[in-house]
Design an enzyme around this catalytic site. Structure first.
Site, PDB file in Angstrom:
ATOM      1  N   HIS B  56       0.825  -1.219   0.000  1.00  0.00           N
ATOM      2  CA  HIS B  56       0.000   0.000   0.000  1.00  0.00           C
ATOM      3  C   HIS B  56       0.854   1.260   0.000  1.00  0.00           C
ATOM      4  CE1 HIS B  56      -3.192  -2.760   0.893  1.00  0.00           C
ATOM      5  NE2 HIS B  56      -2.688  -3.073   2.068  1.00  0.00           N
ATOM      6  N   HIS B 218      -7.066  -4.589  -1.227  1.00  0.00           N
ATOM      7  CA  HIS B 218      -6.383  -5.890  -1.292  1.00  0.00           C
ATOM      8  C   HIS B 218      -6.925  -6.739  -2.425  1.00  0.00           C
ATOM      9  CE1 HIS B 218      -6.234  -4.664   2.966  1.00  0.00           C
ATOM     10  NE2 HIS B 218      -5.016  -5.103   2.898  1.00  0.00           N
TER      11      HIS B 218
END
Lengths: 330, 330
Positions: B56, B218
């Site tokens: 991320h 995700h």
């Protein structure tokens, strides 16, 4: 086609509207495609104007602000801006101290900035130019006679911009810009092609499991195509190509630049390998910048740019800057 | 598989080595996977610790530095860090004023931060927690009970970090962090799936010409799948989802966040449409941040996060910050 756009025809204008909304320090003329720092002209300071095809963001519009560019002129995607844009920008930012055009070495950009310089000079603006041609991968390409201008553009714009912000005269700002370009070399690799909105399909075919070494920033062909290599092997290849062309004098500024679609996690991992490759070749690194700065739409890949920096260039690199994409000390 | 990596097993460690090389203001413990601001602990200041799965970036390691996080703990890609990492980080940064854990609402993160808090408290560190759960797209998912934590994490870390930097006490820094989370909502869309290094193939199948609305970070399923929409239609959908959940009180901080592979040119164009959508709904925007901040590897797409900000939160947002990814005023 996986694009977050309305229609291909409005991509550049939409981007400019969004830039204006996010950055109140910029004045964005969407119709005429000129991005100007809001407080321009700044009395007693040389003004810097750059521009080029869109699709390389944050270059150049993201580098407009105190300590860097005074104005930027975006063309259509991968297409030079027209002379009227740069002439208009020059008129908007000239304080009387003159304007430096920073031009990446692509045939269209060179021609159009030359014409813009004539237009500006006709209006009484003193213009100097720095040509950026740092890419060691190829001489002559689909878009260029001679070497292409890529990552070094960021170094030229930042360092010449800092000299201008100090009130240095046009000839000095120009010579610093030229020095930065002459001291800089780049090499890039693509793991995928990019897709322009107008075309809607990849600019070239790169089969999965292969990479293109020595790629430019427009999906133009590179130096050679090979089966996929590791991050470490790519770093060695890129650093070799650079230091063979410019034997290292210490220290260097290093830009480890993403082409647009490579995750930052991978870019930092690539940086680790670039730093190792430099260390093994005895090249000291003074400063490192990692991120997506000179991009090629949604291309996956990365480029390395090194700039031999003496104390004076380092001092100017470290000077305050306040732009959308590069900001410190302010 | 178009990845700029060595082998999947070393992606996180390689990224940490590269982060350390680029940012001398950070102390990076590659073996134990803890990123700490070099000057920690800072006397008299509450310390902020966050962490989560890698992939991320720049979240969270890119947000470590004065005015924001004191330390970050990266797990494997899309996998929670282990309690020992956060306990180690807490011990490294606690000045005696206590530590605030900022935890995105994923089952693994919540459990592991809870265990880390116990470990740290056993060592005499006072710990408070803020849970981030801003994503209005789905309740409960592959990774979460309740709402997922996404873009608001940046707002919580920046604003609570500014409060800590002013020397505010732990309970106040915690309550500000909670307030920011409660005032924030996010909605994201994916134009492509992402590919984890370990798996080497996309996390889900998204046919060309379709998009997934309400995606997480995700590659977990979203709210619904539709034929491709325009940037303007997507902005309307995202803003509707947010304001239906949180009727607007003015003004807002807006984050227009790229998922990783969407070009900045497109993100700015999307921002233009988000601003239009907000204007049409009477929502005033106080500050806008556009860029890749809370990403999902090489996913194409974007998310919108809005935070209702009173004068105090705006003041803390504007306070100086000096991290790899977010920097101003220093």
């Amino acid at each position: 086609m996986r694009m977050l756009i309305n229609v291909p025809e409005t991509v550049v204008a939409d981007g400019l509207r969004g830039l204006a909304a996010a950055h109140p320090d910029l004045t964005v003329d969407v119709e005429n495609r000129v991005i100007v720092r809001r407080d321009a002209p700044v009395a007693g300071q040389v003004a810097l104007v750059s521009g080029g095809g869109s699709g390389h963001e944050p270059l150049h519009g993201g580098f407009v602000g105190p300590g860097m560019l005074s104005a930027a002129c975006p063309g259509e995607v991968f297409t030079s801006p027209v002379p009227d844009q740069m002439a208009r920008a020059a008129a908007a930012v000239d304080s009387g101290a003159g304007v430096l055009f920073i031009v990446k070495n692509y045939t269209g950009d060179v021609l159009n900035f030359d014409m813009a310089a004539e237009l500006a000079e006709d209006e009484g603006v003193q213009v100097a130019k720095v040509l950026v041609n740092d890419d060691v991968a190829v001489t002559d390409s689909l878009y260029t006679a001679g070497r292409r201008g890529t990552g070094a553009t960021l170094f030229v714009e930042k360092i010449a911009g800092a000299a201008a912000a100090e009130g240095q005269p046009l000839e000095r700002v120009e010579s610093i810009g030229r020095q930065v370009n002459e001291n800089s070399r780049s090499f890039g690799v693509a793991l995928s092609a990019c897709t322009t909105p107008a075309k809607g399909s990849p600019t070239f075919e790169l089969p999965d499991g292969e990479l293109e070494l020595g790629i430019g920033i427009h999906g133009e062909p590179g130096r050679e195509r090979r089966p996929m290599m590791t991050s470490g092997e790519i770093a060695d290849f890129a650093v070799n190509a650079i230091v063979e062309d410019m034997p290292p004098r210490n220290p260097v500024l290093a830009l480890v630049n993403g082409m647009g679609a490579t995750p930052l996690l991978e870019l930092y991992g690539f940086n680790a390998e670039v730093q190792r490759a430099l260390r093994e070749r005895g090249v000291a690194v003074a400063r490192t910048l990692v991120g997506n700065y000179v991009t090629s739409l949604d291309m996956a890949g990365a480029s390395v740019t090194l700039c031999q920096a003496d104390e004076e260039l380092l001092r100017l690199w470290d000077a305050p800057v306040k732009t959308p994409a590069l900001r410190w000390g302010m």
